[in-house]
Design a protein around this motif. Structure first.
Motif, PDB file in Angstrom:
ATOM      1  N   ILE A  91      -0.606 -15.670 -43.416  1.00 22.22           N
ATOM      2  CA  ILE A  91      -0.398 -14.479 -44.617  1.00 22.22           C
ATOM      3  C   ILE A  91       0.639 -13.516 -43.932  1.00 22.22           C
ATOM      4  O   ILE A  91       1.436 -13.157 -44.607  1.00 22.22           O
ATOM      5  CB  ILE A  91      -1.942 -13.658 -44.621  1.00 22.22           C
ATOM      6  CG1 ILE A  91      -2.668 -14.751 -45.628  1.00 22.22           C
ATOM      7  CG2 ILE A  91      -1.605 -12.414 -45.457  1.00 22.22           C
ATOM      8  CD1 ILE A  91      -4.271 -14.439 -45.720  1.00 22.22           C
ATOM      9  N   LEU A  92       0.522 -13.232 -42.500  1.00 21.49           N
ATOM     10  CA  LEU A  92       1.711 -12.430 -41.996  1.00 21.49           C
ATOM     11  C   LEU A  92       2.841 -12.917 -42.131  1.00 21.49           C
ATOM     12  O   LEU A  92       3.841 -12.094 -42.467  1.00 21.49           O
ATOM     13  CB  LEU A  92       1.324 -12.011 -40.542  1.00 21.49           C
ATOM     14  CG  LEU A  92      -0.050 -10.958 -40.252  1.00 21.49           C
ATOM     15  CD1 LEU A  92      -0.317 -11.137 -38.897  1.00 21.49           C
ATOM     16  CD2 LEU A  92       0.222  -9.793 -40.781  1.00 21.49           C
ATOM     17  N   THR A  95       4.002 -12.596 -45.599  1.00 18.82           N
ATOM     18  CA  THR A  95       4.262 -11.028 -46.025  1.00 18.82           C
ATOM     19  C   THR A  95       5.585 -10.518 -45.508  1.00 18.82           C
ATOM     20  O   THR A  95       6.405  -9.868 -46.286  1.00 18.82           O
ATOM     21  CB  THR A  95       3.139 -10.093 -45.409  1.00 18.82           C
ATOM     22  OG1 THR A  95       1.675 -10.454 -45.995  1.00 18.82           O
ATOM     23  CG2 THR A  95       3.346  -8.583 -45.817  1.00 18.82           C
ATOM     24  N   LEU A  99       8.675  -9.289 -47.710  1.00 17.69           N
ATOM     25  CA  LEU A  99       9.345  -7.961 -47.486  1.00 17.69           C
ATOM     26  C   LEU A  99      11.014  -7.961 -46.934  1.00 17.69           C
ATOM     27  O   LEU A  99      11.757  -7.193 -47.254  1.00 17.69           O
ATOM     28  CB  LEU A  99       8.740  -7.321 -45.821  1.00 17.69           C
ATOM     29  CG  LEU A  99       7.398  -6.588 -46.241  1.00 17.69           C
ATOM     30  CD1 LEU A  99       6.957  -6.025 -44.772  1.00 17.69           C
ATOM     31  CD2 LEU A  99       7.536  -5.518 -47.088  1.00 17.69           C
ATOM     32  N   CYS A 183       1.317 -19.405 -48.938  1.00 17.32           N
ATOM     33  CA  CYS A 183       1.997 -18.721 -47.911  1.00 17.32           C
ATOM     34  C   CYS A 183       3.126 -19.898 -47.496  1.00 17.32           C
ATOM     35  O   CYS A 183       4.330 -19.366 -47.126  1.00 17.32           O
ATOM     36  CB  CYS A 183       1.184 -18.362 -46.662  1.00 17.32           C
ATOM     37  SG  CYS A 183       0.037 -16.928 -47.255  1.00 17.32           S
TER      38      CYS A 183
END
Length: 272
Positions: A91-92, A95, A99, A183
């Motif tokens: 998930i990181l 993300t 971004l 993801c």
């Protein structure tokens, strides 16, 4: 006493009221004017560096989560930590990829093709089912060649001999079947795909390189050829639609059977 006017006035024909065609003619003329083509989408300013950063975030967060359990006589992390170590790194990574498109590009919809439509659903189901037809016998053959132990996925090894409560087991199922495919598609067939397309106009280059990197980035080298086969129909869904929606659906269908199997193992319904 009659109040009617003179006969001449009553029988005098009236002038016809002219049609108000000016506004309609003007609207038709405006509609007929040639429309200017939409402005081209600005080229994004991220590339392979963004992908390498995302991979570093994934590997670094994975290491930080398992580091406290290293050197403790191979102690097994508690179930909640196993779930966290499965979900948080991917998930990181996704993300950070999103971004990057926000800060250095046009956002995930334009840069990554992150959108869904009814056509994406149909094509994703088509390629997902075709992938199952291809990968199920391929997995059986690979298991015969390398042995069942070497053919197991890293996720299966991570949760081996574990028994979870129903909510925890369902959470693991949702991560494997739904969250992880989203993801991973954002990272590989979104960010990496876009980085390749920035430097190579041919989409086949993007398809080939992302398929190979997807197979290698799992760090399951005994399963790399099998993972490459699994990735082919998922990549083709991205190739033929030029969007992530179809490849996400295909990836989720591919993960569905392993996720169900893992759920039953964690609940103790079947033995591993």
């Amino acid at each position: 006493m009659s109040t009617a006017g003179p006969p001449e006035a009553a029988s005098e024909p009236r002038e016809p009221i002219p049609a108000r065609s000016g506004l309609a003619d003007t609207s038709a003329a405006v509609a007929a004017l040639p429309t200017a083509p939409p402005p081209p989408v600005p080229r994004h300013r991220w590339g392979f560096g963004a992908y390498l950063l995302v991979e570093a975030v994934f590997l670094g967060s994975s290491l930080l989560l398992i580091l406290p359990y290293l050197g403790r006589g191979h102690s097994t992390p508690p179930p909640w930590m196993l779930l966290v170590s499965l979900a948080v790194p991917t998930i990181l990574a996704a993300t950070v990829a999103l971004l990057a498109t926000r800060l250095r590009g046009n956002g995930p919809r334009l840069d990554l093709g992150l959108s869904f439509s009814v056509a994406d659903l149909r094509i994703g189901v088509l390629f997902g089912c075709a992938g199952l037809v291809l990968t199920l016998p391929a997995a059986a053959i690979w298991s015969k060649l390398v042995g069942p132990t070497n053919a197991n996925s890293a996720v299966a090894e991570l949760f081996a001999n574990q028994h979870f409560t129903v909510p925890m087991a369902v959470a693991v199922f949702l991560v494997v079947a739904l969250v992880a495919p989203i993801c991973e598609e954002i990272v590989y067939r979104g960010l990496l795909w876009g980085a390749v397309r920035r430097h190579a106009a041919n989409r086949w280059w993007a398809f080939g390189l992302t398929t190979l990197c997807f197979a290698l980035a799992h760090f399951e080298f005994s399963r790399t050829p099998l993972l490459f086969v699994i990735a082919v129909p998922i990549g083709l869904a991205r190739f033929y639609t030029d969007r992530l929606g179809a490849s996400i659906i295909a990836h989720q269908l591919n993960n569905l059977l392993p996720a169900v199997s893992l759920l039953l193992v964690l609940l103790g319904v079947i033995k591993q």
